[in-house]
Design a protein around this motif. Structure first.
Motif, mmCIF file in Angstrom:
data_model
loop_
_atom_site.group_PDB
_atom_site.id
_atom_site.type_symbol
_atom_site.label_atom_id
_atom_site.label_comp_id
_atom_site.label_asym_id
_atom_site.label_seq_id
_atom_site.Cartn_x
_atom_site.Cartn_y
_atom_site.Cartn_z
ATOM 1 N N VAL A 18 45.512 42.277 36.321
ATOM 2 C CA VAL A 18 46.358 41.320 37.033
ATOM 3 C C VAL A 18 47.657 42.060 37.321
ATOM 4 C CG1 VAL A 18 47.504 39.076 36.963
ATOM 5 C CG2 VAL A 18 45.273 39.370 35.847
ATOM 6 N N VAL A 19 47.967 42.241 38.603
ATOM 7 C CA VAL A 19 49.060 43.121 39.001
ATOM 8 C C VAL A 19 50.087 42.398 39.873
ATOM 9 C CG1 VAL A 19 47.595 45.157 38.850
ATOM 10 C CG2 VAL A 19 47.806 43.971 41.018
ATOM 11 N N MET A 20 51.311 42.929 39.841
ATOM 12 C CA MET A 20 52.386 42.345 40.632
ATOM 13 C C MET A 20 52.983 43.330 41.624
ATOM 14 S SD MET A 20 54.021 40.238 37.497
ATOM 15 C CE MET A 20 53.594 41.539 36.378
ATOM 16 N N ASN A 21 52.465 44.551 41.674
ATOM 17 C CA ASN A 21 52.945 45.551 42.620
ATOM 18 C C ASN A 21 51.736 46.153 43.327
ATOM 19 O OD1 ASN A 21 53.823 47.971 43.870
ATOM 20 N ND2 ASN A 21 55.668 47.906 42.608
ATOM 21 N N ARG A 22 51.517 45.718 44.537
ATOM 22 C CA ARG A 22 50.319 46.136 45.267
ATOM 23 C C ARG A 22 50.350 47.620 45.623
ATOM 24 N NH1 ARG A 22 47.042 42.873 49.851
ATOM 25 N NH2 ARG A 22 45.423 44.414 50.088
ATOM 26 N N ASP A 23 51.520 48.156 45.944
ATOM 27 C CA ASP A 23 51.612 49.571 46.301
ATOM 28 C C ASP A 23 51.108 50.468 45.173
ATOM 29 O OD1 ASP A 23 52.682 48.930 48.766
ATOM 30 O OD2 ASP A 23 54.753 49.123 48.084
ATOM 31 N N ILE A 24 51.519 50.162 43.952
ATOM 32 C CA ILE A 24 51.111 50.981 42.809
ATOM 33 C C ILE A 24 49.606 50.858 42.576
ATOM 34 C CG2 ILE A 24 51.295 51.234 40.301
ATOM 35 C CD1 ILE A 24 54.273 50.548 40.595
ATOM 36 N N VAL A 25 49.092 49.641 42.610
ATOM 37 C CA VAL A 25 47.668 49.446 42.325
ATOM 38 C C VAL A 25 46.799 50.099 43.395
ATOM 39 C CG1 VAL A 25 47.216 47.214 43.440
ATOM 40 C CG2 VAL A 25 46.055 47.791 41.348
ATOM 41 N N GLU A 26 47.273 50.162 44.631
ATOM 42 C CA GLU A 26 46.503 50.833 45.684
ATOM 43 C C GLU A 26 46.428 52.338 45.439
ATOM 44 O OE1 GLU A 26 48.395 49.493 49.267
ATOM 45 O OE2 GLU A 26 47.173 47.677 49.351
ATOM 46 N N ASN A 27 47.436 52.905 44.784
ATOM 47 C CA ASN A 27 47.418 54.338 44.477
ATOM 48 C C ASN A 27 46.643 54.655 43.207
ATOM 49 O OD1 ASN A 27 48.918 55.364 46.681
ATOM 50 N ND2 ASN A 27 50.783 54.583 45.756
ATOM 51 N N LEU A 34 43.602 41.843 40.571
ATOM 52 C CA LEU A 34 44.037 40.569 41.149
ATOM 53 C C LEU A 34 45.539 40.675 41.348
ATOM 54 C CD1 LEU A 34 43.382 37.592 41.926
ATOM 55 C CD2 LEU A 34 43.962 37.007 39.551
ATOM 56 N N PHE A 35 45.979 40.668 42.606
ATOM 57 C CA PHE A 35 47.399 40.770 42.940
ATOM 58 C C PHE A 35 48.001 39.378 42.988
ATOM 59 C CE2 PHE A 35 50.577 40.701 46.436
ATOM 60 C CZ PHE A 35 51.564 41.416 45.791
ATOM 61 N N VAL A 36 49.028 39.137 42.159
ATOM 62 C CA VAL A 36 49.735 37.852 42.145
ATOM 63 C C VAL A 36 51.171 38.083 42.592
ATOM 64 C CG1 VAL A 36 48.298 36.768 40.368
ATOM 65 C CG2 VAL A 36 50.287 38.098 39.680
ATOM 66 N N ARG A 37 51.719 37.135 43.329
ATOM 67 C CA ARG A 37 53.105 37.221 43.793
ATOM 68 C C ARG A 37 54.021 36.500 42.807
ATOM 69 N NH1 ARG A 37 50.023 35.906 48.390
ATOM 70 N NH2 ARG A 37 49.881 37.647 49.821
ATOM 71 N N PHE A 38 54.064 37.040 41.613
ATOM 72 C CA PHE A 38 54.865 36.461 40.537
ATOM 73 C C PHE A 38 55.942 37.452 40.133
ATOM 74 C CE2 PHE A 38 51.182 33.726 38.582
ATOM 75 C CZ PHE A 38 51.155 32.953 39.723
ATOM 76 N N VAL A 51 48.597 25.252 33.183
ATOM 77 C CA VAL A 51 47.803 25.025 34.397
ATOM 78 C C VAL A 51 47.786 26.289 35.256
ATOM 79 C CG1 VAL A 51 47.658 23.685 36.531
ATOM 80 C CG2 VAL A 51 48.175 22.532 34.381
ATOM 81 N N THR A 52 48.960 26.866 35.493
ATOM 82 C CA THR A 52 49.031 28.091 36.291
ATOM 83 C C THR A 52 48.365 29.245 35.560
ATOM 84 O OG1 THR A 52 51.076 27.358 37.345
ATOM 85 C CG2 THR A 52 50.591 29.709 37.457
ATOM 86 N N GLN A 53 48.607 29.358 34.270
ATOM 87 C CA GLN A 53 48.018 30.440 33.491
ATOM 88 C C GLN A 53 46.497 30.388 33.531
ATOM 89 O OE1 GLN A 53 49.969 29.886 29.729
ATOM 90 N NE2 GLN A 53 51.932 30.581 30.523
ATOM 91 N N MET A 54 45.933 29.214 33.375
ATOM 92 C CA MET A 54 44.472 29.076 33.425
ATOM 93 C C MET A 54 43.936 29.377 34.826
ATOM 94 S SD MET A 54 43.135 28.656 30.536
ATOM 95 C CE MET A 54 41.499 28.211 31.045
ATOM 96 N N ALA A 55 44.697 29.012 35.860
ATOM 97 C CA ALA A 55 44.262 29.306 37.227
ATOM 98 C C ALA A 55 44.176 30.816 37.452
ATOM 99 C CB ALA A 55 45.215 28.664 38.235
ATOM 100 N N VAL A 56 45.154 31.568 36.949
ATOM 101 C CA VAL A 56 45.142 33.023 37.098
ATOM 102 C C VAL A 56 43.985 33.616 36.300
ATOM 103 C CG1 VAL A 56 46.418 35.162 36.676
ATOM 104 C CG2 VAL A 56 47.615 33.154 37.580
ATOM 105 N N ILE A 57 43.785 33.153 35.084
ATOM 106 C CA ILE A 57 42.689 33.665 34.258
ATOM 107 C C ILE A 57 41.344 33.381 34.915
ATOM 108 C CG2 ILE A 57 41.474 33.359 32.060
ATOM 109 C CD1 ILE A 57 44.314 32.954 30.806
ATOM 110 N N ARG A 58 41.181 32.177 35.460
ATOM 111 C CA ARG A 58 39.916 31.853 36.144
ATOM 112 C C ARG A 58 39.713 32.740 37.369
ATOM 113 N NH1 ARG A 58 41.043 26.056 34.772
ATOM 114 N NH2 ARG A 58 39.557 25.620 33.103
ATOM 115 N N ALA A 59 40.783 32.980 38.122
ATOM 116 C CA ALA A 59 40.677 33.848 39.302
ATOM 117 C C ALA A 59 40.294 35.266 38.889
ATOM 118 C CB ALA A 59 41.993 33.843 40.083
ATOM 119 N N ALA A 60 40.858 35.750 37.789
ATOM 120 C CA ALA A 60 40.527 37.096 37.302
ATOM 121 C C ALA A 60 39.066 37.159 36.856
ATOM 122 C CB ALA A 60 41.461 37.487 36.161
#
Length: 82
Positions: A18-27, A34-38, A51-60
């Protein structure tokens, strides 16, 4: 984190980052991400917001099952609650 994920995958352990910096993960290219804008420091959502935490875990976990190719990056549609 992506380098550790790749090493774990080589040992047969499936991973999702679960990542918050897309540039780094692409490299770094982890097996699945899973890129989140958090904000940094809160990859699963605000403290105490189950609720939000479970949503992220389910998405992952969904990504873990659905990714068909290595290096898959999915942009989450989960929004930071206000």
């Amino acid at each position: 984190m992506g380098l550790i994920a790749r090493a774990l995958e080589e040992q047969g352990i499936a991973t999702v980052c679960v990542v918050m910096n897309r540039d780094i993960v692409e490299n770094v290219k982890p097996p699945r991400a899973l890129f989140v804008r958090f904000p940094y420091g809160a990859p699963l959502g605000p403290a105490g917001d189950g609720v939000t935490q479970m949503a992220v875990i389910r998405a992952a976990l969904d990504l873990l099952v659905s990714a068909t190719r290595p290096g898959t990056i999915v942009v989450s549609d989960i929004e930071w609650p206000e």
